[in-house]
Design a protein around this motif. Structure first.
Motif, short mmCIF file in Angstrom:
data_model
loop_
_atom_site.label_atom_id
_atom_site.label_comp_id
_atom_site.label_asym_id
_atom_site.label_seq_id
_atom_site.Cartn_x
_atom_site.Cartn_y
_atom_site.Cartn_z
N LEU A 186 0.48 -1.21 -0.02
CA LEU A 186 0.37 -0.22 0.08
C LEU A 186 1.27 1.26 0.34
O LEU A 186 0.56 2.27 -0.46
N VAL A 243 -4.64 6.70 -2.71
CA VAL A 243 -5.35 4.94 -2.87
C VAL A 243 -5.83 5.14 -3.32
O VAL A 243 -7.40 5.14 -2.75
N GLN A 274 -6.74 0.56 -5.42
CA GLN A 274 -6.72 -0.80 -3.82
C GLN A 274 -7.20 -1.29 -4.68
O GLN A 274 -6.62 -2.94 -4.24
N VAL A 304 -7.95 -4.64 1.95
CA VAL A 304 -7.22 -4.25 1.46
C VAL A 304 -8.31 -3.00 1.98
O VAL A 304 -7.37 -1.92 2.91
N TYR A 305 -9.51 -2.96 1.22
CA TYR A 305 -10.28 -1.27 2.19
C TYR A 305 -10.11 -1.34 3.57
O TYR A 305 -10.28 -0.14 3.82
N SER A 344 -6.84 0.15 4.53
CA SER A 344 -6.27 1.60 4.25
C SER A 344 -7.48 2.90 4.85
O SER A 344 -6.69 3.45 4.98
#
Length: 189
Positions: free
Chosen positions: A38, A49, A54, A68-69, A72
């Motif tokens: 990331l 991002v 992402q 990933v969400y 992040s």
């Protein structure tokens, strides 16, 4: 006429760095490389991002996009919307507040035109962001810009010197995995 968005892709240098990073983890633990990947993604794609970036990270790591969400959006070090060339992370915890971080924030908002939590300054140079302790209490109030700390920003002259230094930077610092030049995605950043 309908246009289709171009899917983001990592530069060859970033791909090589990601490949190198993945050698540190067993294949079944690729997700363990999520934070460093990331960071690479954010550096590669203009300091933030996007959902598309992402998704690319999820694809590279062979994990679900929601994984990933979740990460992040949890960590404040990842920007989920476009930012200025310089993200000024202003320490907001006790020692910095006692030494004037609220006044520093107000002064930065006045002279840059950016607002904490808002869009970048009109010139695209500055984004202001309040963050938790930056672990330099003895030098409060402080601001972090990338890896550099600007300390004892308790006078207008100190703040003006920091902003002047940042305004005069022609190019951003090279990224650790870059050997020659900037990836195309960052050429204007």
């Amino acid at each position: 006429m309908e246009t289709t968005a171009v899917k983001p892709q990592f530069s060859e240098a970033a791909q090589a760095e990601i490949k190198r990073l993945l050698t540190h983890y067993p294949d079944e633990r690729r997700k363990s490389a999520l934070l460093p990947v990331l960071h690479i993604a954010q550096a590669e794609f203009g300091g933030w991002v996007s959902p598309e970036v992402q998704n690319l990270v999820a694809e590279v790591l062979d994990i679900k996009p929601i994984e990933v969400y979740e990460v992040s959006s949890f960590y404040t070090m990842f920007n989920l919307k476009p930012v200025g060339k310089h993200v000024l992370e202003i320490c907001r915890t006790g020692p910095c507040m006692l030494r004037g971080s609220d006044e520093l924030t107000a002064h930065l908002e006045r002279i840059t035109g950016a607002k904490v939590g808002g869009p970048a300054s009109a010139d695209g140079l500055f984004t202001l962001k309040k963050v938790e302790c930056l672990a330099a209490c003895g030098f409060a109030p402080i601001v972090q810009v990338r890896e550099k700390y600007y300390e004892q920003l308790d006078t207008p002259d100190a703040v003006d010197a920091m902003l002047s230094e940042l305004r005069n930077q022609v190019h951003r610092p090279a990224l650790p995995w870059e050997e020659t030049g900037l990836p195309n995605a960052l050429a204007n950043n």
